[in-house]
Each structure stands twice: as C-alpha cells, then as structure tokens.
Write a protein that holds these residues in place. Structure first.
Motif, PDB file in Angstrom:
ATOM      1  N   THR A 143       0.789  -1.239   0.000  1.00 22.92           N
ATOM      2  CA  THR A 143       0.000   0.000   0.000  1.00 22.92           C
ATOM      3  C   THR A 143       0.815   1.280   0.000  1.00 22.92           C
ATOM      4  N   LEU A 144       2.071   1.216   0.382  1.00 20.87           N
ATOM      5  CA  LEU A 144       2.891   2.426   0.528  1.00 20.87           C
ATOM      6  C   LEU A 144       4.248   2.242  -0.126  1.00 20.87           C
ATOM      7  N   VAL A 145       4.850   3.348  -0.539  1.00 24.57           N
ATOM      8  CA  VAL A 145       6.275   3.323  -0.820  1.00 24.57           C
ATOM      9  C   VAL A 145       6.952   3.174   0.543  1.00 24.57           C
ATOM     10  N   PRO A 146       7.765   2.156   0.761  1.00 21.03           N
ATOM     11  CA  PRO A 146       8.360   1.929   2.084  1.00 21.03           C
ATOM     12  C   PRO A 146       9.149   3.131   2.586  1.00 21.03           C
ATOM     13  N   GLY A 147       9.188   3.261   3.899  1.00 20.98           N
ATOM     14  CA  GLY A 147       9.848   4.397   4.515  1.00 20.98           C
ATOM     15  C   GLY A 147      11.279   4.598   4.056  1.00 20.98           C
ATOM     16  N   LEU A 148      12.018   3.516   3.838  1.00 20.65           N
ATOM     17  CA  LEU A 148      13.404   3.622   3.407  1.00 20.65           C
ATOM     18  C   LEU A 148      13.552   4.328   2.067  1.00 20.65           C
ATOM     19  N   LEU A 149      12.505   4.295   1.248  1.00 18.96           N
ATOM     20  CA  LEU A 149      12.569   4.877  -0.090  1.00 18.96           C
ATOM     21  C   LEU A 149      11.701   6.117  -0.235  1.00 18.96           C
ATOM     22  N   GLN A 150      11.253   6.678   0.873  1.00 14.17           N
ATOM     23  CA  GLN A 150      10.359   7.829   0.792  1.00 14.17           C
ATOM     24  C   GLN A 150      11.121   9.135   0.584  1.00 14.17           C
ATOM     25  N   ALA A 151      10.556   9.961  -0.309  1.00 13.91           N
ATOM     26  CA  ALA A 151      11.055  11.316  -0.501  1.00 13.91           C
ATOM     27  C   ALA A 151      10.390  12.233   0.521  1.00 13.91           C
ATOM     28  N   GLU A 152      10.938  13.420   0.679  1.00 20.09           N
ATOM     29  CA  GLU A 152      10.485  14.315   1.747  1.00 20.09           C
ATOM     30  C   GLU A 152       9.004  14.685   1.631  1.00 20.09           C
ATOM     31  N   GLY A 153       8.546  15.056   0.434  1.00 19.79           N
ATOM     32  CA  GLY A 153       7.156  15.469   0.273  1.00 19.79           C
ATOM     33  C   GLY A 153       6.179  14.354   0.535  1.00 19.79           C
ATOM     34  N   TYR A 154       6.499  13.168   0.060  1.00 19.84           N
ATOM     35  CA  TYR A 154       5.643  11.999   0.273  1.00 19.84           C
ATOM     36  C   TYR A 154       5.581  11.653   1.758  1.00 19.84           C
ATOM     37  N   ALA A 155       6.744  11.637   2.410  1.00 24.51           N
ATOM     38  CA  ALA A 155       6.792  11.338   3.845  1.00 24.51           C
ATOM     39  C   ALA A 155       5.997  12.366   4.638  1.00 24.51           C
ATOM     40  N   THR A 156       6.065  13.621   4.210  1.00 25.03           N
ATOM     41  CA  THR A 156       5.313  14.671   4.901  1.00 25.03           C
ATOM     42  C   THR A 156       3.813  14.418   4.791  1.00 25.03           C
ATOM     43  N   GLY A 157       3.330  14.102   3.590  1.00 22.44           N
ATOM     44  CA  GLY A 157       1.908  13.828   3.409  1.00 22.44           C
ATOM     45  C   GLY A 157       1.448  12.648   4.230  1.00 22.44           C
ATOM     46  N   LEU A 158       2.235  11.583   4.238  1.00 20.02           N
ATOM     47  CA  LEU A 158       1.876  10.379   4.985  1.00 20.02           C
ATOM     48  C   LEU A 158       1.878  10.629   6.487  1.00 20.02           C
ATOM     49  N   LEU A 159       2.947  11.195   7.001  1.00 16.73           N
ATOM     50  CA  LEU A 159       3.056  11.393   8.447  1.00 16.73           C
ATOM     51  C   LEU A 159       2.047  12.429   8.946  1.00 16.73           C
ATOM     52  N   ARG A 160       1.723  13.410   8.116  1.00 18.65           N
ATOM     53  CA  ARG A 160       0.699  14.375   8.520  1.00 18.65           C
ATOM     54  C   ARG A 160      -0.664  13.679   8.652  1.00 18.65           C
ATOM     55  N   ALA A 161      -0.976  12.771   7.726  1.00 18.33           N
ATOM     56  CA  ALA A 161      -2.235  12.037   7.802  1.00 18.33           C
ATOM     57  C   ALA A 161      -2.272  11.156   9.050  1.00 18.33           C
ATOM     58  N   ILE A 162      -1.137  10.522   9.362  1.00 17.62           N
ATOM     59  CA  ILE A 162      -1.067   9.670  10.555  1.00 17.62           C
ATOM     60  C   ILE A 162      -1.250  10.507  11.816  1.00 17.62           C
ATOM     61  N   SER A 163      -0.562  11.634  11.875  1.00 17.98           N
ATOM     62  CA  SER A 163      -0.634  12.508  13.044  1.00 17.98           C
ATOM     63  C   SER A 163      -2.067  12.992  13.273  1.00 17.98           C
ATOM     64  N   LYS A 164      -2.730  13.380  12.198  1.00 14.33           N
ATOM     65  CA  LYS A 164      -4.098  13.871  12.319  1.00 14.33           C
ATOM     66  C   LYS A 164      -5.049  12.760  12.738  1.00 14.33           C
ATOM     67  N   PHE A 165      -4.920  11.592  12.121  1.00 17.46           N
ATOM     68  CA  PHE A 165      -5.816  10.480  12.425  1.00 17.46           C
ATOM     69  C   PHE A 165      -5.670  10.029  13.874  1.00 17.46           C
TER      70      PHE A 165
END
Length: 284
Positions: A121-143
C-alpha cells in the motif's frame, strides 16, 4: 503486557503458560509444593500458568528449578520475552509525536546488514522522498490525534534513510504496483516520490521489485506490510500496532513468503516502466 487484540501475542503468552503448567504436572507437584519451592504463594503459580500474570525471567528460572528441569529455563525465558514484546501499541509509541518513533528504529537499522521489505500500500519508509513522507506522516498525526511534530519526524526519517548509502548493507524491497498509485501526497510530491524511486532503484546496494497489478496466476496473495532485519526479526505493521516476530519458525514463514513475492516482481526496465506509467497517470 495488558490484554491485546493481537491473537498472535495472546497465543504466544498462552503457549508459555501451558509449557510451565506442563512442567508442573510432569513434576507431580501440588500447587502448594510448587509455590513453596519457588518462594511465593499458590495463587501466584495459578496466575502464571493460566496466563493471567506474565512470569519474569527469575520466575521462570525458579519454576524450572522447582520442577527439576533448570536446563529448560533459557528457552522458556526467550519465548516469554518474545510474547511480551510481540505486540506494541502504536498509541503508546507515538504519544509524544512521530519524531521519537522514527529515531527509535536507528539502533535496529545500524545493527542490520540485510533489509528485506514488502509493501502492498505504501512506498516503504526507506525509499520515501520528503514530500511523500510529509503527506503520509501528517495524515497519521491527524488520524491519531497526537502532537504535530511532522516536520521534525520527516527530518528524522530523511536522516535515518541515509543508511541506504552506507557500505556493507543490502536492501531488497518489493512493492505492489498499487502502492505507486495511491496518492498520499499532492501530485507534485507524488511525482517527486516516483522520480526518487527511479533514482533509488539504481543504487548499487538497492534492489527494487514491483509486482504488476496485471500479474496473472499469483502464487502469493497481497500481504500486510512487513520489514525483515537480517534473519533475526520481522516487524509487521498493523493499524493499531506493530507486531514483532522473533521465533525462528515464524521468521522462516516470512522468508518463504518474501521469496515468493520477490519471484513475482519485475525489475530493471520493466519496473522502471511501471513507475513511469504511474508518473504519467498523475497528469491525466
């Protein structure tokens, strides 16, 4: 460990309790005799062998000695420690924010030489770029309604991911093609992420395989995201928890699954073509 919704963790704890109960029965001791030899009350013995109270390593050593089998203690201690660490609640791990969670993995990363990762379901954390990681972690933080330290968490993840360029390590990563299509960030960040995936796949120590959505006659169904660290630990990511697997038999099962998933993936030009198609789809 409090009662958890993880059946694997519950089963692991019960297995330890049943094993101790088996020693008790085989020794032919009454509950009072066992408690007396161990130096505690009969009620404590009952709580341990009914999986109500987890035994400490010292409890297990006393129990085995009382039953005349002290040599079995190390193995049971290891099983008990696995059971108690098997299920880790995400809410407890992220209660102060996500930055601490990113940093908590650093010692494990530094001690690992072979990383194997599967994600549906995700690009694994080891291969995440900054913008993608920001979008993902922001969604996690909010949820999860936790403190918003997304910027710091992303910085910690990027710093942690520098390990990709360290010599002496190998990274074997398999993702489902669908993971390239889920838009977890804005189109610009998604395009940058997919572009970075092309770059990462060209790194000497990194192997990136992609299982096409059109793959016919799958021999392994899509699984939950899991990370394998050498051949000693598997981390399985669930919505409510991270399950840690350390039992050799269970690790072997994940190794078999990963090998099968890896065989279904495409690499090199075929993998790049799928990534390029996903980039093109962002503009449609």
């Amino acid at each position: 460990m409090p009662a958890s919704p993880s059946s694997a963790a519950q089963a692991a704890r019960r297995a330890v309790a049943q094993r101790l109960r088996g020693l008790h029965v085989e020794a032919g001791l009454t509950g009072l005799e066992l408690g007396g030899r161990c130096g505690w009350t009969h009620s404590k013995s009952s709580r341990i062998e009914n999986a109500v109270t987890p035994p400490s390593p010292d409890d297990i050593r006393r129990w085995c000695a009382a039953c005349g089998v002290p040599e079995q203690a190390p193995d049971i201690v290891a099983s008990s420690q696995t059971a108690e660490s098997l299920y880790v609640e995400w809410r407890r791990r992220v209660r102060t924010g996500l930055r601490q969670l990113q940093q908590s993995y650093v010692p494990l990363f530094l001690s690992t030489r072979l990383f194997r990762v599967y994600s549906a379901t995700l690009v694994p954390g080891l291969l995440q770029a900054e913008g993608y990681a920001t979008g993902l972690l922001r969604a996690i933080s909010k949820f999860r309604e936790i403190p918003d330290d997304v910027a710091d968490a992303v910085a910690a993840r990027m710093e942690r991911n520098a390990i990709l360029r360290e010599q002496g390590r190998r990274f074997v990563i398999v993702v489902e093609e669908s993971a390239l299509r889920y838009q977890l960030a804005d189109p610009e960040a998604m395009a940058a992420q997919l572009g970075y995936l092309l770059t990462a796949a060209a790194m000497p120590a990194v192997s990136v395989g992609i299982i096409p959505m059109a793959r016919q006659q799958r021999t392994q169904w899509p699984l939950e995201t899991f990370h394998m660290y050498d051949d000693t630990l598997v981390s399985v990511e669930l919505l409510a928890a991270r399950v840690t697997v350390t039992q050799p038999g269970e690790i072997a099962l994940y190794e078999r699954a990963f090998a099968e998933l890896r065989r279904m993936a495409v690499y090199g030009p075929d993998a790049r073509a799928l990534i390029v198609e996903a980039i093109a789809a962002l503009q449609r």
